[in-house]
Scaffold this motif. Structure first.
Motif, mmCIF file in Angstrom:
data_model
loop_
_atom_site.group_PDB
_atom_site.id
_atom_site.type_symbol
_atom_site.label_atom_id
_atom_site.label_comp_id
_atom_site.label_asym_id
_atom_site.label_seq_id
_atom_site.Cartn_x
_atom_site.Cartn_y
_atom_site.Cartn_z
ATOM 1 N N VAL A 1 18.736 -2.136 -17.436
ATOM 2 C CA VAL A 1 18.512 -3.559 -17.216
ATOM 3 C C VAL A 1 19.181 -3.965 -15.910
ATOM 4 C CG1 VAL A 1 18.859 -5.882 -18.115
ATOM 5 C CG2 VAL A 1 18.381 -3.993 -19.686
ATOM 6 N N LEU A 2 18.467 -4.733 -15.103
ATOM 7 C CA LEU A 2 18.968 -5.175 -13.808
ATOM 8 C C LEU A 2 18.886 -6.690 -13.726
ATOM 9 C CD1 LEU A 2 19.869 -4.310 -10.886
ATOM 10 C CD2 LEU A 2 17.435 -4.437 -10.273
ATOM 11 N N ASP A 3 20.001 -7.338 -13.449
ATOM 12 C CA ASP A 3 20.027 -8.789 -13.281
ATOM 13 C C ASP A 3 19.463 -9.130 -11.900
ATOM 14 O OD1 ASP A 3 20.899 -11.459 -12.548
ATOM 15 O OD2 ASP A 3 22.218 -11.399 -14.292
ATOM 16 N N VAL A 4 18.406 -9.933 -11.875
ATOM 17 C CA VAL A 4 17.766 -10.299 -10.599
ATOM 18 C C VAL A 4 17.766 -11.816 -10.418
ATOM 19 C CG1 VAL A 4 16.342 -8.227 -10.448
ATOM 20 C CG2 VAL A 4 15.476 -10.233 -11.686
ATOM 21 N N THR A 5 18.653 -12.507 -11.106
ATOM 22 C CA THR A 5 18.690 -13.967 -11.027
ATOM 23 C C THR A 5 18.834 -14.437 -9.585
ATOM 24 O OG1 THR A 5 19.806 -13.957 -13.173
ATOM 25 C CG2 THR A 5 19.754 -16.046 -11.954
ATOM 26 N N MET A 6 19.813 -13.896 -8.887
ATOM 27 C CA MET A 6 20.052 -14.323 -7.512
ATOM 28 C C MET A 6 18.865 -13.963 -6.613
ATOM 29 S SD MET A 6 23.197 -13.368 -4.939
ATOM 30 C CE MET A 6 22.671 -11.643 -4.797
ATOM 31 N N GLU A 7 18.311 -12.772 -6.813
ATOM 32 C CA GLU A 7 17.169 -12.348 -5.999
ATOM 33 C C GLU A 7 15.971 -13.270 -6.211
ATOM 34 O OE1 GLU A 7 19.124 -10.425 -7.678
ATOM 35 O OE2 GLU A 7 19.835 -8.841 -6.335
ATOM 36 N N PHE A 8 15.716 -13.665 -7.473
ATOM 37 C CA PHE A 8 14.598 -14.569 -7.753
ATOM 38 C C PHE A 8 14.883 -15.975 -7.229
ATOM 39 C CE2 PHE A 8 11.488 -12.777 -11.066
ATOM 40 C CZ PHE A 8 11.531 -11.518 -10.473
ATOM 41 N N GLN A 9 16.153 -16.390 -7.275
ATOM 42 C CA GLN A 9 16.493 -17.697 -6.713
ATOM 43 C C GLN A 9 16.262 -17.706 -5.203
ATOM 44 O OE1 GLN A 9 20.536 -18.069 -8.129
ATOM 45 N NE2 GLN A 9 19.920 -19.290 -9.919
ATOM 46 N N ASN A 10 16.609 -16.619 -4.546
ATOM 47 C CA ASN A 10 16.415 -16.533 -3.103
ATOM 48 C C ASN A 10 14.931 -16.445 -2.736
ATOM 49 O OD1 ASN A 10 19.167 -16.591 -2.624
ATOM 50 N ND2 ASN A 10 19.383 -14.355 -2.617
ATOM 51 N N ALA A 11 14.137 -15.835 -3.626
ATOM 52 C CA ALA A 11 12.700 -15.663 -3.347
ATOM 53 C C ALA A 11 11.914 -16.947 -3.574
ATOM 54 C CB ALA A 11 12.131 -14.551 -4.229
ATOM 55 N N HIS A 12 12.502 -17.881 -4.328
ATOM 56 C CA HIS A 12 11.782 -19.105 -4.660
ATOM 57 C C HIS A 12 11.370 -19.867 -3.404
ATOM 58 C CE1 HIS A 12 11.911 -23.560 -5.550
ATOM 59 N NE2 HIS A 12 10.875 -23.127 -6.271
ATOM 60 N N GLY A 13 10.107 -20.269 -3.374
ATOM 61 C CA GLY A 13 9.595 -21.103 -2.295
ATOM 62 C C GLY A 13 9.297 -20.367 -1.015
ATOM 63 N N LYS A 14 9.377 -19.051 -1.012
ATOM 64 C CA LYS A 14 9.164 -18.281 0.210
ATOM 65 C C LYS A 14 7.847 -17.520 0.220
ATOM 66 C CE LYS A 14 14.115 -17.934 1.043
ATOM 67 N NZ LYS A 14 15.293 -17.046 1.189
ATOM 68 N N GLY A 15 6.943 -17.902 -0.665
ATOM 69 C CA GLY A 15 5.626 -17.290 -0.667
ATOM 70 C C GLY A 15 5.635 -15.900 -1.265
ATOM 71 N N PHE A 16 4.519 -15.205 -1.085
ATOM 72 C CA PHE A 16 4.406 -13.848 -1.626
ATOM 73 C C PHE A 16 5.254 -12.885 -0.801
ATOM 74 C CE2 PHE A 16 0.772 -15.585 -3.840
ATOM 75 C CZ PHE A 16 0.764 -14.876 -5.042
ATOM 76 N N ARG A 17 5.905 -11.984 -1.494
ATOM 77 C CA ARG A 17 6.775 -11.000 -0.877
ATOM 78 C C ARG A 17 6.748 -9.723 -1.694
ATOM 79 N NH1 ARG A 17 11.408 -13.840 0.342
ATOM 80 N NH2 ARG A 17 12.955 -12.227 -0.075
ATOM 81 N N GLU A 18 7.399 -8.686 -1.222
ATOM 82 C CA GLU A 18 7.371 -7.405 -1.920
ATOM 83 C C GLU A 18 8.673 -7.141 -2.657
ATOM 84 O OE1 GLU A 18 4.227 -4.280 -0.081
ATOM 85 O OE2 GLU A 18 6.308 -4.121 0.617
ATOM 86 N N MET A 19 8.525 -6.542 -3.814
ATOM 87 C CA MET A 19 9.640 -6.066 -4.601
ATOM 88 C C MET A 19 9.485 -4.555 -4.743
ATOM 89 S SD MET A 19 10.373 -6.812 -8.660
ATOM 90 C CE MET A 19 10.024 -8.543 -8.442
ATOM 91 N N ILE A 20 10.501 -3.787 -4.367
ATOM 92 C CA ILE A 20 10.475 -2.333 -4.496
ATOM 93 C C ILE A 20 11.595 -1.922 -5.427
ATOM 94 C CG2 ILE A 20 10.707 -0.133 -3.288
ATOM 95 C CD1 ILE A 20 9.553 -1.459 -0.821
ATOM 96 N N LEU A 21 11.222 -1.222 -6.501
ATOM 97 C CA LEU A 21 12.179 -0.816 -7.531
ATOM 98 C C LEU A 21 12.260 0.703 -7.554
ATOM 99 C CD1 LEU A 21 10.961 -3.256 -10.336
ATOM 100 C CD2 LEU A 21 12.762 -3.648 -8.639
ATOM 101 N N THR A 22 13.425 1.244 -7.248
ATOM 102 C CA THR A 22 13.613 2.686 -7.141
ATOM 103 C C THR A 22 14.770 3.138 -8.019
ATOM 104 O OG1 THR A 22 15.199 2.592 -5.322
ATOM 105 C CG2 THR A 22 12.854 2.494 -4.738
ATOM 106 N N GLU A 23 15.044 4.437 -7.962
ATOM 107 C CA GLU A 23 16.158 4.992 -8.729
ATOM 108 C C GLU A 23 17.498 4.446 -8.257
ATOM 109 O OE1 GLU A 23 15.780 9.178 -8.295
ATOM 110 O OE2 GLU A 23 14.056 9.336 -9.652
#
Length: 820
Positions: free
Chosen positions: A760-782
């Motif tokens: 499980v990965l907490d992405v609260t801050m990442e999603f807050q930063n992404a808000h309102g910035k249009g479409f962007r990429e998320m890359i999830l790796t090891e």
């Protein structure tokens, strides 16, 4: 009762007397009277000019706006007086796309009533009209006849058959109170990689012109005939003007380039034929011609279509197509009206577009003369169709409205079965066909008993395929396809009536050795850009494996291939004794059985060249084709191309795989909601769309670059959603996403394998930063999960709205960091 042009003989009196029991949501008032002078009697132009002269600017603009039924209310209709509206491919009355026919008619009455409420100061009321995509029968409505798609009718090659199908379709449309059909498609598809190839009758423009004109006459009646646009007839639309079948590399909504006269000679060829047949409306195309989008191309929409071709009807836009014009947005595009568009199809953003158009007329950007011209065209079509004038009545009082027994009537089903049989093309036969009476026949393949797959796209839902998507529900076929017969059911009846035995075995297993196996397989349903391919390789090997298995056992086989286009089938042909191009036959599987058993003579002939390789380069009518246009074996005739080459480098598995893209889930990808988000005892959302009250999640189509090419996900606090890839392709996860609401509580991602402990990965801050910035990429790796698995979950402790446009698995360099 609607009677078409004969309404011109009387234009005095009131519009109608409203008595709408059952429409309590719309207040019923005394209708607005339209009084005319004797000098206007029988004069179409003068009558319409008088109406236009007395309309306010706001209501003139309303005639040019076409929203979809999911985005406005009867109160909006009464206020804005939309000239027309549509149901999108996933839209239905009162929010129910599977509503019974009676609800469609009730909705039509309700919207009509709202559109004719009295207006002050003697302003005339103009009834609205409802448009729908009934592209192979009235297939948005449960229980209607599902005819074969156009590519199949091209193989039948009979204009009279197409004309009769058009009339049957018009009757079923009128039963539900709808006025206008967005059909026929008269594209000349020249690259089979195009996802709309099955909407084209042929790569031959002359055949497209002949059959397109025939469907227009079937829908509207023959111009000048007593029943023209009368009872059992609806308004037709030739689409998409022009060049949609000639885009570079077969990319939907793409670019068409070349000498304009040559392009018109090929892709414009069907339009004069449909205009001569009396088509009242033409739809502008999404594509561009030599770099200029058709929705803003005055030289073609006005100078060529109207000036050279003599079209006098209305031009309607396609789904937000005006928003693709250079310098335009969906809500701001005077360029389209100035170029010659008469109606904006603006499904959801109609309010802002309306406001901007009014302002642009007031500030002089759009001349009032152009507005009046467009409104005149809309009213002229309504008048010709009997929708406008003192004798006009509400939808439920017109013609055959409410006669629900006409939906999939015995006569219409017999016509559909005839069309299926006549469209089957036998490409290969060593003598196994027709099946010998009394044979023991095994019917294999997951498509054999799947009406949804046999019907293809534009069937109940835009992308089609409902029965296959919801196959775990044993009753789905009876509910969604109550008046239909699968290919298996048709074969079972035909074989047993001939003294044989028939057994359905999806995986090909048996206890008693069969004399012959019929393997039914093919493309999964799709529509528009979701069906675009980069080549003509067919990667689903279910049918190939079955054919090879039977071949190894010495059991003769008949391959029945369901597809919306010719595809590279060399391997399957090598493994079968007979091969039949069945196209997308629809609801009457008995028509396939008629050909296989020899009950009906096989007369189907290819209207598209069949490829000899998997690359997908356009064949230009026979050059390099395995089978040329016009090829097909008759009943009892044998023929084969011999052993075919099976080499196709494109079939090699490359790095990465698409899980979701262009609005579709890949095969083997599933979406679950609620519970522990691992897919255990949770609710599945077919094709990544739908809602669950228990889970507190709603997923709907979202327009990013094209119609519903993405998903908008509304998650309530405490909800969970998981995406499962049944076969772990390995690699990192790459998502194109947008955060629409800033999370106010923890949001987490979960990564797991079915038999492993989740990370499980907490992405609260990442999603807050992404808000309102249009479409962007998320890359999830090891790097952030330890290891990547085939389950990706979203969990939120706050209300959250996000959008997803694409999900992929990719091999990335070792050590690649996660990013958002």
């Amino acid at each position: 009762m609607r009677s078409g042009l004969n309404l011109r003989a009387s234009v005095a009196g009131t519009v109608l007397a409203l008595a709408l029991a059952g429409c309590a949501t719309t207040p019923v008032a005394e209708p607005q009277a339209i009084t005319e002078t004797a000098s206007l009697y029988g004069d179409e132009d003068a009558y319409i000019a008088d109406l236009v002269s007395r309309m306010s600017l706001e209501h003139k603009i309303g005639q040019l706006i076409q929203p979809q039924i999911n985005s406005f209310t009867p109160e909006d209709m009464e206020r804005y007086r939309f000239g027309s509206y549509l149901n999108g491919g996933n839209g239905g009355p009162y929010g129910d796309e599977f509503a019974p026919a009676s609800e469609w008619l009730r909705y039509a009455d309700e919207m009509y009533a709202a559109s004719v409420q009295p207006l002050p100061n003697g302003e005339p009321v103009i009834p609205t009209m409802w448009g729908t995509d009934a592209v192979h029968g009235h297939t948005n409505v449960v229980g209607a006849t599902i005819f074969p798609h156009n590519i199949a009718l091209g193989a039948a090659g009979d204009a009279d058959l197409v004309r009769r199908i058009g009339q049957a379709t018009a009757v079923e449309i009128e039963v539900t109170g709808i006025d206008w059909n967005f059909s026929p498609t008269v594209a000349v598809a020249r690259d089979d990689r195009w996802g709309r190839t099955y909407e084209s009758y042929s790569e031959n423009p002359d055949l497209v012109a002949e059959l397109g004109a025939a469907l227009v006459e079937g829908l509207q009646g023959a111009r000048g005939a007593d029943d023209y646009l009368g009872t059992g007839r609806v308004i037709a639309t030739a689409k998409h003007f022009f060049g949609d079948g000639g885009t570079e590399q077969g990319v939907d909504q793409g670019d068409v380039n070349g000498d304009i006269d040559e392009l018109l000679a090929l892709h414009g060829r069907p339009y004069p034929a449909t205009i001569d047949a009396g088509v009242e409306t033409i739809m502008a195309s999404f594509n561009s011609i030599n770099g200029r989008k058709m929705h803003g191309n005055e030289a073609l929409l006005t100078d060529v279509l109207r000036g050279e071709m003599g079209f006098d009807g209305l031009v309607v836009g396609d789904w937000n197509g005006h928003g693709q014009v250079r310098g335009c947005t969906v809500t701001n595009c005077p360029q389209s009206l100035l170029a010659g568009l008469d109606i904006y199809m603006v499904p959801d953003d109609w309010r802002e577009l309306t406001q901007n158009l009014i302002a642009q007329v007031n500030d002089g950007t759009i001349p009032m003369e152009r507005v009046d011209e467009a409104v005149t065209r809309v009213l002229r079509v309504k008048y010709r169709a009997g929708l406008l004038g003192p004798d006009a009545v509400r939808p439920s009082e017109r013609g055959v409205a409410g006669q629900y027994e006409l939906l999939a009537s015995p006569e219409h089903r017999a016509l559909a079965r005839e069309a299926v049989a006549r469209s089957q093309v036998i490409l290969q036969n060593d003598g196994i066909l027709p099946l010998v009476a009394g044979s023991n026949v095994l019917v294999a393949g997951s498509a054999a008993d799947d009406i949804g797959q046999a019907s293809g796209g534009w069937t109940l839902e835009w992308q089609g395929g409902l029965e296959g998507e919801m196959g775990a529900d044993a009753g789905i076929a009876d509910r969604l396809f109550p008046n239909a017969e699968s290919i298996w059911e048709g074969l079972e009846e035909a074989i047993t009536s001939n003294g044989g035995t028939a057994t359905l075995s999806e995986d090909g297993s048996f206890t008693t050795r069969p004399d012959v196996a019929v393997v039914v397989f093919g493309e999964k349903p799709y529509a528009e850009f979701a069906g675009d391919q980069r080549d003509l390789a067919f990667r689903d090997e279910e049918g190939l494996e079955l054919l090879r298995s039977f071949e190894e056992q010495g059991i003769p086989t008949v391959a029945v291939f369901l597809s919306g286009r010719p595809l590279w089938m060399n391997r399957e042909m090598n493994a079968s004794n007979a091969f039949v191009a069945s196209w997308l036959p629809g609801s009457e599987g008995g028509g396939v059985a008629d050909i296989l058993t020899g009950a009906v003579q096989a007369t189907g002939r290819l209207s598209f060249s069949w490829p000899n390789d998997c690359i997908g380069t356009p064949l230009n009518q026979a050059e390099g084709a395995l089978f040329a246009v016009g090829y097909g074996l008759s009943t009892g005739e044998t023929g084969s191309r011999g052993e075919l080459g099976e080499s196709c480098s494109l079939l090699e598995v490359g790095a990465g795989s698409e899980i979701f893209g262009s609005g579709r889930l890949a095969d083997g990808a599933l979406v679950y909601v609620s519970g522990n988000a691992l897919g255990n005892d949770n609710e599945m959302l077919p094709n990544f769309r739908g809602s669950s009250e228990a889970a507190g999640i709603s997923v709907r189509g979202y327009d990013r670059n094209a119609q519903e090419d993405s998903r908008e996900i509304e998650m309530s606090a405490g909800s969970r959603l998981a995406i499962l890839q049944e076969t772990d392709g390995g690699g990192a996860w790459r998502l194109t996403y947008e955060v629409d609401t800033r999370p106010t509580a923890p949001v987490s991602l979960l990564m797991a394998t079915p038999d492993g402990e989740p990370s499980v990965l907490d992405v609260t801050m990442e999603f807050q930063n992404a808000h309102g910035k249009g479409f962007r990429e998320m890359i999830l790796t090891e790097a952030c999960f330890g290891e990547t698995g085939n389950i990706l979950g979203f969990m939120t402790e706050a209300d959250l709205t996000l959008r997803i446009a694409e999900i992929r698995r990719e091999d990335l360099p070792e050590g690649t960091e996660c990013s958002f």
